[in-house]
Design a protein around this motif. Structure first.
Motif, PDB file in Angstrom:
ATOM      1  N   PHE A 120      40.589  30.447  46.433  1.00  0.00           N
ATOM      2  CA  PHE A 120      40.235  29.570  45.317  1.00  0.00           C
ATOM      3  C   PHE A 120      38.836  29.041  45.536  1.00  0.00           C
ATOM      4  CE2 PHE A 120      42.137  26.593  48.317  1.00  0.00           C
ATOM      5  CZ  PHE A 120      41.311  25.485  48.250  1.00  0.00           C
ATOM      6  N   HIS A 121      38.239  28.605  44.436  1.00  0.00           N
ATOM      7  CA  HIS A 121      36.847  28.126  44.462  1.00  0.00           C
ATOM      8  C   HIS A 121      36.661  27.144  43.312  1.00  0.00           C
ATOM      9  CE1 HIS A 121      32.478  28.204  44.785  1.00  0.00           C
ATOM     10  NE2 HIS A 121      32.393  28.551  43.521  1.00  0.00           N
TER      11      HIS A 121
ATOM     12  N   TYR B 112      41.607  30.245  40.959  1.00  0.00           N
ATOM     13  CA  TYR B 112      42.510  30.703  42.013  1.00  0.00           C
ATOM     14  C   TYR B 112      42.904  32.137  41.679  1.00  0.00           C
ATOM     15  CZ  TYR B 112      46.784  31.458  44.662  1.00  0.00           C
ATOM     16  OH  TYR B 112      47.747  31.992  45.478  1.00  0.00           O
ATOM     17  N   VAL B 113      42.705  33.057  42.622  1.00  0.00           N
ATOM     18  CA  VAL B 113      42.992  34.467  42.369  1.00  0.00           C
ATOM     19  C   VAL B 113      44.406  34.806  42.814  1.00  0.00           C
ATOM     20  CG1 VAL B 113      42.317  36.845  42.868  1.00  0.00           C
ATOM     21  CG2 VAL B 113      40.561  35.092  42.567  1.00  0.00           C
ATOM     22  N   VAL B 114      45.207  35.298  41.874  1.00  0.00           N
ATOM     23  CA  VAL B 114      46.581  35.708  42.142  1.00  0.00           C
ATOM     24  C   VAL B 114      46.628  37.201  42.477  1.00  0.00           C
ATOM     25  CG1 VAL B 114      48.891  35.954  41.121  1.00  0.00           C
ATOM     26  CG2 VAL B 114      47.529  33.891  40.689  1.00  0.00           C
ATOM     27  N   LYS B 115      45.812  37.991  41.776  1.00  0.00           N
ATOM     28  CA  LYS B 115      45.823  39.441  41.959  1.00  0.00           C
ATOM     29  C   LYS B 115      44.416  39.973  41.705  1.00  0.00           C
ATOM     30  CE  LYS B 115      48.019  43.544  39.942  1.00  0.00           C
ATOM     31  NZ  LYS B 115      48.966  43.992  38.917  1.00  0.00           N
ATOM     32  N   GLY B 116      43.924  40.843  42.573  1.00  0.00           N
ATOM     33  CA  GLY B 116      42.614  41.445  42.397  1.00  0.00           C
ATOM     34  C   GLY B 116      41.510  40.610  43.007  1.00  0.00           C
TER      35      GLY B 116
ATOM     36  N   VAL C  41      29.758  34.176  44.721  1.00  0.00           N
ATOM     37  CA  VAL C  41      30.931  33.942  45.550  1.00  0.00           C
ATOM     38  C   VAL C  41      31.999  34.937  45.097  1.00  0.00           C
ATOM     39  CG1 VAL C  41      32.751  32.292  46.142  1.00  0.00           C
ATOM     40  CG2 VAL C  41      30.411  31.484  45.796  1.00  0.00           C
ATOM     41  N   THR C  42      32.498  35.750  46.035  1.00  0.00           N
ATOM     42  CA  THR C  42      33.563  36.696  45.708  1.00  0.00           C
ATOM     43  C   THR C  42      34.890  36.140  46.194  1.00  0.00           C
ATOM     44  OG1 THR C  42      32.067  38.584  45.788  1.00  0.00           O
ATOM     45  CG2 THR C  42      34.422  39.046  46.029  1.00  0.00           C
ATOM     46  N   LEU C  43      35.861  36.125  45.289  1.00  0.00           N
ATOM     47  CA  LEU C  43      37.197  35.614  45.584  1.00  0.00           C
ATOM     48  C   LEU C  43      38.192  36.769  45.546  1.00  0.00           C
ATOM     49  CD1 LEU C  43      37.085  32.579  43.126  1.00  0.00           C
ATOM     50  CD2 LEU C  43      36.498  32.584  45.558  1.00  0.00           C
ATOM     51  N   ASN C  44      39.052  36.825  46.563  1.00  0.00           N
ATOM     52  CA  ASN C  44      40.100  37.836  46.649  1.00  0.00           C
ATOM     53  C   ASN C  44      41.452  37.156  46.506  1.00  0.00           C
ATOM     54  OD1 ASN C  44      38.393  40.184  47.253  1.00  0.00           O
ATOM     55  ND2 ASN C  44      37.872  39.009  49.080  1.00  0.00           N
TER      56      ASN C  44
END
Length: 123
Positions: free
Chosen positions: A73-74, A51-55, A66-69
């Motif tokens: 989440f993935h 899970y991406v919080v920042k960046g 797969v790019t996560l922003n």
């Protein structure tokens, strides 16, 4: 238990050094700051959630990515070869079974033991 992800991220000083901040049944919740790439690896028996919080972070797969922003989440399926890569500093939350090894089936200079990941845990 009440926790604060932002204050937990402030305690992380090294990239690719997950820190366990909570346990939910047989799952650890970890925070990590990442930059650059980790290593191609897999977890034979465990899925893991990013899970991406920042960046942003890209999870490379053989022949795909797969790019996560922020806010994304993935779930990386068990047994799937992958390599997380972040061009700039990225803050991630990981959820994975307690038995999950940091770099799965390989060991590198970036690999952190479970004891290192649990250091300073306050839950």
């Amino acid at each position: 238990m009440i926790g604060n992800f932002i204050s937990e991220f402030e305690k992380v000083t090294d990239y690719w050094s997950p820190r366990v901040v909570a346990q939910v049944n047989d799952q650890y919740v970890k925070v990590a700051k990442v930059k650059g790439d980790l290593a191609w690896h897999k977890h034979d028996e465990e899925d893991e959630l990013f899970y991406v919080v920042k960046g942003s972070v890209t999870i490379e797969y053989e022949g795909d990515a797969v790019t996560l922003n922020e806010g994304d989440f993935h779930v990386v399926p068990k047994g799937k070869m992958h390599n997380p890569v972040a061009e700039e500093e990225c803050w991630i939350v990981l959820m994975e079974p307690v038995a999950t090894k940091h770099t799965g089936d390989i060991t590198t200079e970036k690999t952190k033991s479970l004891a290192e990941q649990l250091a300073g845990a306050s839950y």
